[in-house]
Write a protein that holds these residues in place. Structure first.
Motif, short mmCIF file in Angstrom:
data_model
loop_
_atom_site.label_atom_id
_atom_site.label_comp_id
_atom_site.label_asym_id
_atom_site.label_seq_id
_atom_site.Cartn_x
_atom_site.Cartn_y
_atom_site.Cartn_z
N ASP A 85 5.61 2.66 8.69
CA ASP A 85 6.13 1.49 9.42
C ASP A 85 7.40 1.02 8.74
N PHE A 86 8.50 1.72 9.02
CA PHE A 86 9.76 1.38 8.36
C PHE A 86 10.43 0.16 8.98
N GLY A 87 10.01 -0.20 10.20
CA GLY A 87 10.63 -1.37 10.83
C GLY A 87 10.32 -2.66 10.08
N ASN A 88 9.13 -2.76 9.52
CA ASN A 88 8.72 -3.96 8.79
C ASN A 88 8.71 -3.74 7.28
N SER A 89 9.38 -2.68 6.82
CA SER A 89 9.37 -2.38 5.39
C SER A 89 10.39 -3.22 4.66
N ARG A 90 10.21 -3.37 3.37
CA ARG A 90 11.14 -4.08 2.50
C ARG A 90 11.91 -3.04 1.69
N THR A 91 13.24 -3.16 1.72
CA THR A 91 14.11 -2.21 1.01
C THR A 91 14.43 -2.74 -0.38
N LEU A 92 14.23 -1.89 -1.37
CA LEU A 92 14.47 -2.27 -2.78
C LEU A 92 15.50 -1.30 -3.36
N PRO A 93 16.78 -1.61 -3.30
CA PRO A 93 17.81 -0.67 -3.79
C PRO A 93 17.98 -0.75 -5.31
N GLN A 94 18.42 0.36 -5.88
CA GLN A 94 18.72 0.42 -7.31
C GLN A 94 19.90 1.38 -7.52
N LYS A 143 0.82 -1.21 0.00
CA LYS A 143 0.00 0.00 0.00
C LYS A 143 0.86 1.26 0.00
N TYR A 144 1.96 1.27 0.76
CA TYR A 144 2.77 2.47 0.89
C TYR A 144 4.16 2.24 0.29
N MET A 145 4.61 3.20 -0.50
CA MET A 145 5.93 3.11 -1.15
C MET A 145 6.65 4.45 -0.92
N TYR A 146 7.87 4.37 -0.35
CA TYR A 146 8.72 5.54 -0.11
C TYR A 146 9.95 5.43 -0.99
N THR A 147 10.35 6.56 -1.58
CA THR A 147 11.48 6.56 -2.51
C THR A 147 12.44 7.68 -2.15
N GLY A 148 13.72 7.39 -2.22
CA GLY A 148 14.76 8.41 -2.03
C GLY A 148 15.95 8.07 -2.91
N GLY A 149 16.54 9.10 -3.52
CA GLY A 149 17.66 8.80 -4.42
C GLY A 149 18.44 10.02 -4.82
N VAL A 150 19.56 9.73 -5.48
CA VAL A 150 20.46 10.77 -5.97
C VAL A 150 20.74 10.50 -7.44
N TYR A 201 19.09 4.85 -6.04
CA TYR A 201 17.75 5.01 -5.50
C TYR A 201 17.47 3.90 -4.48
N GLN A 202 16.72 4.24 -3.46
CA GLN A 202 16.25 3.28 -2.45
C GLN A 202 14.73 3.39 -2.38
N ASN A 203 14.07 2.22 -2.41
CA ASN A 203 12.61 2.17 -2.28
C ASN A 203 12.26 1.38 -1.02
N TRP A 204 11.35 1.93 -0.25
CA TRP A 204 10.88 1.24 0.95
C TRP A 204 9.39 0.94 0.77
#
Length: 437
Positions: free
Chosen positions: A305-314, A110-117, A295-298
């Motif tokens: 709820d970042f404690g139970n999130s799945r990290t998807l790096p690129q 349901k929730y997707m967080y993205t951060g990148g350079v 880029y990092q996707n959570w």
């Protein structure tokens, strides 16, 4: 109570009246150079040109920074309110399922967080290289524009400055003329009262005196107008007073060795268009760039709820070469810039020729004006002696009023010639002085 207030008000008014009244500031100039130095700091045209020069310097730095790597960071948040279902063959989960049947499934969180350079560096970009070269030429040209604005402003200020000096000189002469005509008028009135002169002759002396009053009045009003004009040119509301003489020598010689500011500016204009031609031609050349992204996707089913999130790096590094293949407008841009360059080159040749002729003409004008001024000074001195002799004869009754006024009119004509030659001499002098600067 009212009486006490009245007494206090009167006392304060008396104290205020005894205090010294501050005088309004006044600018005083004793030479043209003082005027030019003041203009460098206060004249609006010069200050605007210097501001434009700073803008050109900033644009050059901007063009230089375009050659450096660029990087950007981003953060994103996505709330999948409704996730799109996907049809999956049923036999994947149930081998016994009939062929051609599907099950509807929903994938994702349901929730997707993205951060990148993201970073990019155009290590070879001919267009940016020539754009930097053009910006450097524009910066140099803006400095020449400042010099050209100073040159034009200096000439305007010098014209007003010497007009003020010449008007002061005219007023001095006109005041002396008025004293002379007033003396003639007084003596004429005495003879008219004695019956020696006719009314027509008395009227001639009156007319000449009125004419001198009018000349003095006109010169005085012209001086006031010139000072107001001077204030506007110097960008000040302070009153101005000039203490100088128009006959002061400004230059040692009339030699002009420097190039005219307009020629220097036009040379820079030619260099600028040469660089623009190269910049447009560079549109046909390839560009080589290095890119890097991380880029990092959570992904999580619960909000924040970042404690139970799945990290998807690129992460990726790349090299990109951009080669223009078809560009119909590039050919026309190059053609237009070449034609503009040709126009500027023709303008440079014409400007150089015209300014050389103007410099030569200035030197001839100064030489001619110097000779005329010297001659007119000698003539003026002789005519003043003749007029003094005529006045003595008129006072003694040896000569007539008509003869006296004829001599006086000759003096006035010589004075006009002197003022004209003085104006031409100062004009040629200050123009050469500013050119030499």
């Amino acid at each position: 109570m009212k009486r006490s207030i009245t007494i206090l008000t009167g006392a304060l008014w008396l104290i205020a009246s005894l205090l010294p009244i501050p005088l309004k500031a006044q600018l005083q100039f004793t030479s043209l150079q003082e005027v030019l130095d003041y203009a460098d700091e206060h004249a609006l045209t010069i200050r605007n040109a210097e501001t434009a020069q700073m803008i050109a310097t900033s644009e050059k730095k901007e063009a230089r920074n375009a050659l450096l790597p660029s990087a950007s960071a981003s953060l994103g948040y996505n709330d999948n309110i409704t996730m799109q279902p996907t049809l999956v063959p049923a036999e994947i989960f149930n081998p016994q399922a009939p062929e051609g049947t599907y099950e509807e499934l929903r994938f994702g969180t349901k929730y997707m967080y993205t951060g990148g350079v993201y970073a990019q560096w155009d290590i070879l970009s001919f267009q940016k290289i020539f754009a930097l070269q053009t910006a450097g030429i524009v910066e140099e040209q803006s400095g020449l524009t400042t010099q050209m604005n100073k040159f034009n402003t200096y000439n305007q200020l010098a014209s007003t400055y010497y007009s003020i000096l010449l008007t002061h000189e005219s007023i001095r002469i006109y005041e002396e003329n008025l004293r002379t005509s007033s003396a003639i008028l007084d003596h004429t009135r005495e003879k008219y009262q004695e019956g020696i002169l006719s009314e027509a002759e008395a009227n001639q002396a009156e007319i000449k005196n009125l004419q001198n009053k009018r000349m003095l009045s006109q010169a005085t009003h012209s001086l006031d107008q010139l000072y107001i004009q001077f204030q506007g040119q110097l960008n000040t509301n302070q009153s101005i007073l000039v203490h100088d003489t128009p006959g002061k020598t400004l230059i040692v010689n009339s030699l002009i060795s420097s190039e005219h500011p307009e020629v220097l500016w036009q040379e820079a204009e030619v260099l600028k268009y040469e660089s623009i031609v190269k910049q447009n031609q560079a549109l046909r050349l390839p560009t080589v760039s290095l890119t890097y992204q991380n880029y990092q996707n959570w992904a999580t089913d619960n909000f924040m709820d970042f404690g139970n999130s799945r990290t998807l790096p690129q992460q990726a590094f790349g090299v990109r070469i951009s080669i223009p293949i078809i560009g119909s407008s590039t050919h026309q841009k190059v053609k237009q810039s070449n034609l503009n360059l040709q126009l500027q080159q023709q303008q440079l040749e014409n400007t150089r020729l015209i300014k050389q002729q103007e410099d030569a003409l200035l030197q001839l004008q100064l030489e001619q004006a110097s000779d005329q001024l010297e001659d007119n000074l000698e003539i003026l001195a002789l005519q003043q002696q003749n007029d003094l002799h005529a006045e003595n004869q008129y006072q003694k009754g040896v000569t007539s009023l008509t003869r006296r006024l004829d001599h006086y009119n000759d003096l006035l004509a010589v004075q006009d010639q002197y003022l004209q030659s003085l104006a031409e001499w100062t004009l040629a002098q200050y123009k050469i002085y500013i050119r030499q600067k």
